[in-house]
Structure formats: structure tokens, C-alpha cells
Design a protein around this motif. Structure first.
Motif, PDB file in Angstrom:
ATOM      1  N   TRP A 189      10.756  55.420  31.802  1.00 58.76           N
ATOM      2  CA  TRP A 189      11.878  56.765  32.435  1.00 58.76           C
ATOM      3  C   TRP A 189      12.149  57.569  31.030  1.00 58.76           C
ATOM      4  O   TRP A 189      13.170  58.308  30.782  1.00 58.76           O
ATOM      5  CB  TRP A 189      12.865  56.378  33.008  1.00 58.76           C
ATOM      6  N   HIS A 190      12.612  56.454  29.695  1.00 63.22           N
ATOM      7  CA  HIS A 190      13.288  57.717  29.198  1.00 63.22           C
ATOM      8  C   HIS A 190      12.621  57.429  27.846  1.00 63.22           C
ATOM      9  O   HIS A 190      11.477  57.514  27.359  1.00 63.22           O
ATOM     10  CB  HIS A 190      14.355  55.953  28.248  1.00 63.22           C
ATOM     11  N   HIS A 191      12.699  59.278  28.096  1.00 68.10           N
ATOM     12  CA  HIS A 191      12.117  59.860  26.889  1.00 68.10           C
ATOM     13  C   HIS A 191      12.335  59.374  25.491  1.00 68.10           C
ATOM     14  O   HIS A 191      13.518  59.481  25.260  1.00 68.10           O
ATOM     15  CB  HIS A 191      12.188  61.062  27.297  1.00 68.10           C
ATOM     16  N   GLY A 192      11.343  60.014  24.819  1.00 69.33           N
ATOM     17  CA  GLY A 192      11.099  59.786  23.277  1.00 69.33           C
ATOM     18  C   GLY A 192      11.719  58.095  22.466  1.00 69.33           C
ATOM     19  O   GLY A 192      12.113  57.570  21.534  1.00 69.33           O
ATOM     20  N   LEU A 193      11.379  57.117  23.467  1.00 70.59           N
ATOM     21  CA  LEU A 193      11.902  56.121  22.881  1.00 70.59           C
ATOM     22  C   LEU A 193      10.650  55.373  22.105  1.00 70.59           C
ATOM     23  O   LEU A 193       9.143  55.504  21.761  1.00 70.59           O
ATOM     24  CB  LEU A 193      11.466  54.725  24.046  1.00 70.59           C
ATOM     25  N   PRO A 194      11.258  54.989  20.999  1.00 70.41           N
ATOM     26  CA  PRO A 194      10.138  55.143  19.318  1.00 70.41           C
ATOM     27  C   PRO A 194       9.334  54.036  19.501  1.00 70.41           C
ATOM     28  O   PRO A 194       9.271  53.560  20.648  1.00 70.41           O
ATOM     29  CB  PRO A 194      11.392  54.288  18.096  1.00 70.41           C
ATOM     30  N   ALA A 195       7.870  54.341  18.954  1.00 72.70           N
ATOM     31  CA  ALA A 195       6.434  53.232  19.767  1.00 72.70           C
ATOM     32  C   ALA A 195       6.859  52.412  19.249  1.00 72.70           C
ATOM     33  O   ALA A 195       6.335  50.702  19.779  1.00 72.70           O
ATOM     34  CB  ALA A 195       5.594  53.993  19.114  1.00 72.70           C
ATOM     35  N   PRO A 196       7.861  51.632  17.946  1.00 71.94           N
ATOM     36  CA  PRO A 196       8.186  49.999  17.380  1.00 71.94           C
ATOM     37  C   PRO A 196       9.117  49.582  18.324  1.00 71.94           C
ATOM     38  O   PRO A 196       8.829  48.584  18.669  1.00 71.94           O
ATOM     39  CB  PRO A 196       8.910  50.645  15.737  1.00 71.94           C
ATOM     40  N   ILE A 197      10.363  50.237  19.046  1.00 72.83           N
ATOM     41  CA  ILE A 197      11.199  49.756  20.415  1.00 72.83           C
ATOM     42  C   ILE A 197       9.884  49.293  21.033  1.00 72.83           C
ATOM     43  O   ILE A 197      10.352  48.227  22.336  1.00 72.83           O
ATOM     44  CB  ILE A 197      11.578  50.559  20.657  1.00 72.83           C
ATOM     45  N   THR A 198       8.740  50.005  22.024  1.00 71.72           N
ATOM     46  CA  THR A 198       8.038  49.719  22.697  1.00 71.72           C
ATOM     47  C   THR A 198       7.080  48.667  22.392  1.00 71.72           C
ATOM     48  O   THR A 198       7.288  47.824  23.444  1.00 71.72           O
ATOM     49  CB  THR A 198       7.384  50.878  23.447  1.00 71.72           C
ATOM     50  N   ARG A 199       6.925  48.928  21.548  1.00 74.48           N
ATOM     51  CA  ARG A 199       6.203  47.241  20.602  1.00 74.48           C
ATOM     52  C   ARG A 199       6.768  46.562  20.640  1.00 74.48           C
ATOM     53  O   ARG A 199       6.517  44.682  21.920  1.00 74.48           O
ATOM     54  CB  ARG A 199       5.532  47.556  19.500  1.00 74.48           C
ATOM     55  N   HIS A 200       7.783  45.940  20.130  1.00 72.42           N
ATOM     56  CA  HIS A 200       8.919  45.070  20.562  1.00 72.42           C
ATOM     57  C   HIS A 200       8.946  44.202  21.800  1.00 72.42           C
ATOM     58  O   HIS A 200       9.408  43.633  21.819  1.00 72.42           O
ATOM     59  CB  HIS A 200      10.460  45.327  19.405  1.00 72.42           C
ATOM     60  N   ARG A 201       9.945  45.361  22.551  1.00 71.06           N
ATOM     61  CA  ARG A 201      10.368  45.078  23.841  1.00 71.06           C
ATOM     62  C   ARG A 201       8.915  44.208  24.637  1.00 71.06           C
ATOM     63  O   ARG A 201       8.675  43.230  25.576  1.00 71.06           O
ATOM     64  CB  ARG A 201      10.721  46.219  24.585  1.00 71.06           C
ATOM     65  N   MET A 202       7.628  45.188  24.545  1.00 73.28           N
ATOM     66  CA  MET A 202       6.615  44.129  24.806  1.00 73.28           C
ATOM     67  C   MET A 202       5.807  42.813  24.541  1.00 73.28           C
ATOM     68  O   MET A 202       5.805  42.109  25.299  1.00 73.28           O
ATOM     69  CB  MET A 202       5.749  45.453  25.240  1.00 73.28           C
ATOM     70  N   ILE A 203       6.059  43.139  23.292  1.00 66.96           N
ATOM     71  CA  ILE A 203       6.202  41.491  22.995  1.00 66.96           C
ATOM     72  C   ILE A 203       7.470  40.616  23.065  1.00 66.96           C
ATOM     73  O   ILE A 203       6.983  39.743  23.705  1.00 66.96           O
ATOM     74  CB  ILE A 203       5.939  41.434  21.548  1.00 66.96           C
ATOM     75  N   GLU A 204       8.464  41.706  23.528  1.00 66.97           N
ATOM     76  CA  GLU A 204       8.988  39.697  24.387  1.00 66.97           C
ATOM     77  C   GLU A 204       8.783  39.504  25.680  1.00 66.97           C
ATOM     78  O   GLU A 204       9.028  38.675  25.921  1.00 66.97           O
ATOM     79  CB  GLU A 204      10.360  41.106  24.521  1.00 66.97           C
ATOM     80  N   GLN A 205       7.918  40.370  26.415  1.00 68.29           N
ATOM     81  CA  GLN A 205       7.573  39.993  27.752  1.00 68.29           C
ATOM     82  C   GLN A 205       6.160  38.636  27.587  1.00 68.29           C
ATOM     83  O   GLN A 205       6.780  37.640  27.581  1.00 68.29           O
ATOM     84  CB  GLN A 205       6.809  40.740  29.057  1.00 68.29           C
ATOM     85  N   LEU A 206       5.767  39.303  26.235  1.00 68.41           N
ATOM     86  CA  LEU A 206       4.818  37.587  25.814  1.00 68.41           C
ATOM     87  C   LEU A 206       5.498  36.170  25.486  1.00 68.41           C
ATOM     88  O   LEU A 206       5.254  35.881  25.968  1.00 68.41           O
ATOM     89  CB  LEU A 206       3.741  38.759  24.876  1.00 68.41           C
ATOM     90  N   LEU A 207       5.997  36.973  24.829  1.00 69.48           N
ATOM     91  CA  LEU A 207       6.982  35.480  24.275  1.00 69.48           C
ATOM     92  C   LEU A 207       8.238  34.866  25.742  1.00 69.48           C
ATOM     93  O   LEU A 207       7.457  33.524  25.857  1.00 69.48           O
ATOM     94  CB  LEU A 207       8.539  36.114  23.459  1.00 69.48           C
ATOM     95  N   TRP A 208       8.338  35.556  26.476  1.00 72.29           N
ATOM     96  CA  TRP A 208       8.967  35.043  28.343  1.00 72.29           C
ATOM     97  C   TRP A 208       7.748  34.076  29.034  1.00 72.29           C
ATOM     98  O   TRP A 208       7.786  32.534  29.133  1.00 72.29           O
ATOM     99  CB  TRP A 208       9.078  36.161  29.034  1.00 72.29           C
ATOM    100  N   LEU A 209       6.663  35.023  28.728  1.00 71.31           N
ATOM    101  CA  LEU A 209       5.684  34.302  29.105  1.00 71.31           C
ATOM    102  C   LEU A 209       5.042  32.660  28.180  1.00 71.31           C
ATOM    103  O   LEU A 209       4.897  31.871  29.568  1.00 71.31           O
ATOM    104  CB  LEU A 209       4.190  34.675  28.979  1.00 71.31           C
ATOM    105  N   SER A 210       5.314  33.139  27.320  1.00 63.55           N
ATOM    106  CA  SER A 210       4.992  31.899  26.031  1.00 63.55           C
ATOM    107  C   SER A 210       5.674  30.794  26.880  1.00 63.55           C
ATOM    108  O   SER A 210       5.147  29.577  26.724  1.00 63.55           O
ATOM    109  CB  SER A 210       5.205  31.875  24.536  1.00 63.55           C
ATOM    110  N   GLN A 211       7.168  31.129  27.113  1.00 65.31           N
ATOM    111  CA  GLN A 211       8.180  30.162  27.576  1.00 65.31           C
ATOM    112  C   GLN A 211       8.084  29.239  28.971  1.00 65.31           C
ATOM    113  O   GLN A 211       8.285  28.221  29.241  1.00 65.31           O
ATOM    114  CB  GLN A 211      10.135  31.090  27.492  1.00 65.31           C
ATOM    115  N   LEU A 212       6.464  30.272  29.018  1.00 67.43           N
ATOM    116  CA  LEU A 212       6.357  29.195  30.615  1.00 67.43           C
ATOM    117  C   LEU A 212       5.320  28.620  30.557  1.00 67.43           C
ATOM    118  O   LEU A 212       4.481  28.360  31.491  1.00 67.43           O
ATOM    119  CB  LEU A 212       6.720  30.126  31.736  1.00 67.43           C
TER     120      LEU A 212
END
Length: 284
Positions: free
Chosen positions: A135-158
Motif C-alpha cells: 500500500w505504500h507508494h514509492g517504497l524503495p526496492a532495497p527496502i522491499t528486498r530487506h523486508r522480504m529477506i526478514e521474513q526468510l530469516l523468521w522462517l529460518s528461526q523456525l
């Protein structure tokens, strides 16, 4: 609630799926590793003669390269809805991810896995990330990448990671080619050239896998149309045009033949509004 898709090339796709009718959708190809959070209703998945059902609030790790049959069940509170996060293979194969511990002894998910006990912080992180990217227009791609990697890190914690698959059969290779070039209408000769073989060899190899090129092309288009019906509020006529059909009636006929129900069934037989007033697909 508005259906929407946000695509960030090389990183992944965020989408909100809403379905107003309970429908059995057979043989849907999954082309990207996904993490799904059921928000309302329940989701039943049939695979390898097994069935898994997710209730509202549950999460599912779903790997790519497989074909599943799905049923989206409504609830007393309204239509089925789920939040979907899908990663591009380019992001998952980034060598830099190995620095975060993406290696054994993590369990590699070949097909799918339900997350039985979701830490509250993980669910909040997923929800916040999904909402911010969608929903946030103009979210920079590097920030998008970082936040999606964060979800992979959560999965790794599990203790969970995706098992990366590469197309093995010719059918899978053709399907991946078509999916990654949905804007292009391929001829058989062009498909063969991309796979570095001649057209006769291509058709023979597909026949050996009980596949016909024309049918595969139609299936890729109809599966993409299904996704647009579920995850955008684009007019059906607009969706028909996006998948290569000038005639809306011809598209509806082809869609019904593939799935067994009309395109309007996804939206509860509601009259579609114009593309200008509805949710759209965005690309960063």
C-alpha cells in the motif's frame, strides 16, 4: 477490502487475494516460493493424494514447481481472503543470503508445510511488511528486498527454508519461459529456439511428457487470468485483453473450459466495475 498485487522485479510479489465464492480450483501451477497467511475463511489444498486445511490466522510455506488443487472456503464474516508473499528465485539464490544461516540443518520444504505455532512477532512482521509493500507508494526496492529477506530469516528461526528447484522436464522449462514473458505471444518456433532445440524435437519431448504445446500456452494464460481475478479488481474485459483475448466472450469460454466455472464466479457473480475505478497491478 481491495484486491491488489505489487510486483518488484528481481525481488518478489505481494498480493491480497479475495474470493467471494467457494470453488474447487484444480491443477494450479505454483511458479514462486510463497508464504501465505489466511485472513478470513479457510483454505484446503490437495496434493499427492493428501489434503491440508488452513484456518484463519494460520500460515503456509508453499514451494514452487508443483501443481496443486485448492478450495477457498468462505466464513460467516464474508469472503475468503489471504495475504501472499512470493519470492523471485533471483532473491533466494543470492549468495549473500548464505551469510544469514540459510544452510543445513534447516528443514528444506519441497512441497508445503503448515507453520503450527506462529510467534506473535513473526506474524506482526509479516503483516507489517505485506501492508507496507502493498500500500505504500514509492517504497524503495532495497527496502522491499530487506523486508522480504526478514521474513526468510523468521522462517529460518523456525528451522524452515525453501528447497530451490530448477525446471527439470521440458514441460516445466516451457512453462517457466511463458510465465516469465507473459507480455509476449510466442510461436512454437520461438519457444523451441529459447530452449535451444528445433520445433520437431520440442513437440516430441513434450509428447513424451503427455503435454501439448498449445494446451500448455492456454493453461499459462488462464492461470494468470485466475490470479488477476483473485488479486485485482480489474474489469474482466481488461483481464481478457491482458492474457491475449480481444473477445471477452471467447476468454470466458476458454476460462470456463479450463476451470469449470465462469470468471465472474471468483467475485461472487458481481458485476465488474471499470479498470479505472478498481485496484490495479503495480510494478516498481
Amino acid at each position: 477490502m481491495v484486491r491488489k498485487i505489487k510486483v518488484t522485479p528481481g525481488i518478489g510479489t505481494i498480493s491480497l487475494l479475495i474470493q467471494h465464492s467457494e470453488l474447487f480450483i484444480h491443477d494450479v501451477y505454483i511458479n514462486k516460493p510463497q508464504l501465505i497467511l489466511v485472513q478470513n475463511g479457510s483454505l484446503s489444498i490437495n496434493y499427492q493424494e493428501q489434503q491440508v486445511t488452513l484456518q484463519s490466522g494460520e500460515m503456509l510455506v508453499l514451494n514452487s514447481g508443483q501443481t496443486l488443487s485448492l478450495t477457498h472456503h468462505l466464513s460467516d464474516n464474508g469472503p475468503f481472503s489471504c495475504a501472499i508473499m512470493a519470492w523471485d528465485h533471483q532473491l533466494l539464490t543470492d549468495a549473500g543470503l548464505h551469510a544469514f544461516g540459510f544452510s543445513p540443518p534447516l528443514i528444506s520444504v519441497e512441497n508445503l508445510q503448515v507453520i503450527p505455532h506462529i510467534p506473535g512477532a513473526f506474524k506482526q512482521s509479516f503483516t507489517d511488511t505485506h501492508s507496507a509493500i502493498l500500500w505504500h507508494h514509492g517504497l524503495p526496492a532495497p527496502i522491499t528486498r530487506h523486508r522480504m529477506i526478514e521474513q526468510l530469516l523468521w522462517l529460518s528461526q523456525l528451522g524452515v527454508r525453501y528447497s530451490l528447484r530448477h525446471p527439470e522436464t521440458v514441460t516445466e522449462q516451457v512453462r517457466e519461459l511463458l510465465i516469465n514473458n507473459l507480455h509476449k505471444s510466442f510461436t512454437a518456433a520461438e519457444v523451441a529456439e529459447n530452449l535451444m532445440m528445433n520445433e520437431v524435437m520440442l513437440r516430441r519431448r513434450l509428447a513424451a511428457e503427455n503435454c501439448v504445446l498449445r494446451n500448455l500456452m492456454i493453461d499459462v494464460r488462464m492461470t494468470h487470468a485466475l490470479r488477476l481475478l483473485q488479486c485485482t479488481d480489474l474489469a474482466i474485459s481488461h483481464i481478457a485483453h491482458q492474457v491475449g483475448y480481444e473477445s471477452g466472450s471467447r476468454f470466458a469460454e476458454r476460462f470456463r473450459k479450463r476451470f469449470g466455472f465462469a470468471p465472474t464466479a471468483i467475485r461472487g457473480h458481481l458485476r465488474p466495475l471499470s479498470a479505472q475505478t478498481q485496484g490495479t497491478t503495480e510494478e516498481l
